[in-house]
Design an enzyme around this catalytic site. Structure first.
Site, PDB file in Angstrom:
ATOM      1  N   ASP A 190     -16.438 -92.925 -28.813  1.00 24.78           N
ATOM      2  CA  ASP A 190     -14.999 -93.104 -28.881  1.00 24.78           C
ATOM      3  C   ASP A 190     -14.549 -93.672 -27.529  1.00 24.78           C
ATOM      4  O   ASP A 190     -15.290 -93.582 -26.535  1.00 24.78           O
ATOM      5  CB  ASP A 190     -14.356 -91.738 -29.157  1.00 24.78           C
ATOM      6  CG  ASP A 190     -12.843 -91.758 -29.070  1.00 24.78           C
ATOM      7  OD1 ASP A 190     -12.235 -92.682 -29.642  1.00 24.78           O
ATOM      8  OD2 ASP A 190     -12.274 -90.847 -28.435  1.00 24.78           O
ATOM      9  N   ASP A 210     -10.653 -93.729 -26.200  1.00 26.02           N
ATOM     10  CA  ASP A 210      -9.522 -93.042 -25.577  1.00 26.02           C
ATOM     11  C   ASP A 210      -9.855 -91.586 -25.274  1.00 26.02           C
ATOM     12  O   ASP A 210     -10.317 -90.843 -26.143  1.00 26.02           O
ATOM     13  CB  ASP A 210      -8.298 -93.121 -26.484  1.00 26.02           C
ATOM     14  CG  ASP A 210      -7.811 -94.547 -26.660  1.00 26.02           C
ATOM     15  OD1 ASP A 210      -6.920 -94.972 -25.910  1.00 26.02           O
ATOM     16  OD2 ASP A 210      -8.343 -95.249 -27.549  1.00 26.02           O
TER      17      ASP A 210
END
Length: 292
Positions: free
Chosen positions: A82, A84
């Site tokens: 991922d 963020d």
């Protein structure tokens, strides 16, 4: 056979040998191997301890992470990450919202979505709608002034690449950010949503289909098939509810500084270490780290 790994924040180096030795003795473990002095250590186990999570909770109060995992196959061939609050320290949409003057409204929606209280797709379109009319050039401004890399990211990607691993950055955020972050960190590919713009202004919408929780699982399936790997060859890392699908499917799914509602659904939780924790969990010593 299993391996117990203890690690801590590399800026604090607070892992004491007496603590590691006492736990090894209590669990009847093998010889302690120090992966990094005062930072990370491991020892083998013949079985899973009955009190693993009680010990884990005690160690959390001491700033120490504990992971117990099967010894076989823990060194992975692919990283699926991922972006963020995982590979970077911010949520990109929150930073854009600050520039648009709607920061608090958007941050509240982001937090609820990451906790799993809101559906990802609806939360994303609602937040992007609040950005309508924002100058597209603000994206470059946010990248330059507001986005910082999560510590340990360059070592993680660089070391896995140096050992023949493949790295994919898969985000529910935006391609304008994943392209820059992915290139800076050395990812082999990146996937994300596309912010739509007309006449230099954001339209308040994103391209379809929207990349969310299922798209991360799809990326795991598609990339492993393409590379001739199994899902057990993957180490995945994320922090939000929309990461749970890929974290559950990957051979090792790491909840990194995750929301409590997310972490409790994962067997591998890193709350104190940085991204280099993913290397220690694979048995790499700090002396083996390679930065891009």
């Amino acid at each position: 056979m299993y391996v117990a790994t203890l690690l801590t924040n590399p800026d604090k180096n607070a892992l004491e040998q007496t603590l590691v030795d006492s736990l090894r003795n209590a669990w009847g473990g093998g010889d302690v191997q120090w992966l990094s002095p005062d930072e990370a250590a491991e020892f083998s186990l013949s079985g899973l301890p009955d009190n693993q999570w009680d010990v884990w909770a005690d160690l959390q109060n001491m700033g120490v992470d504990l992971v117990v995992q099967p010894a076989n196959g823990r060194r992975k061939k692919m990283l699926l990450a991922d972006m963020d609050s995982t590979m970077i320290q911010q949520e990109c949409i929150d930073e854009l919202a600050d520039e648009a003057g709607v920061g608090e409204r958007v941050k509240d929606i982001t937090a609820r979505a990451m906790n799993g209280e809101l559906g990802f797709e609806g939360a994303l379109t609602e937040r992007v709608g609040l950005l309508k009319g924002l100058d597209e050039a603000v994206i470059d401004k946010v990248l330059a002034e507001r986005i910082t890399l999560m510590p340990g990211g360059k070592e993680l990607v660089g070391t896995m690449r140096a050992n023949g691993g493949y790295s994919a950055l898969v985000s529910g955020g935006f391609t304008a950010f994943t392209a820059k972050v992915g290139a800076e960190l050395g990812f082999d590919e990146n996937r994300a949503n596309t912010l739509l713009a007309e006449g230099g202004k954001l339209t308040g919408d994103v391209g379809r289909p929207i990349l969310g929780r299922q798209a991360k699982v799809d990326a795991l399936e598609q990339i492993t098939v393409r590379l001739g790997l199994s899902e057990s060859d993957v180490i995945a890392v994320g922090d939000g509810a929309n990461d749970l699908g890929m974290l559950g499917r990957a051979g090792t799914g790491v909840a990194l500084h995750a929301k409590p509602s997310v972490a409790e659904q994962c067997e591998v939780r890193v709350n104190h270490g940085d991204l280099t924790a993913l290397l220690f969990l694979q048995g790499y010593a700090r002396s083996e780290f390679a930065a891009r």
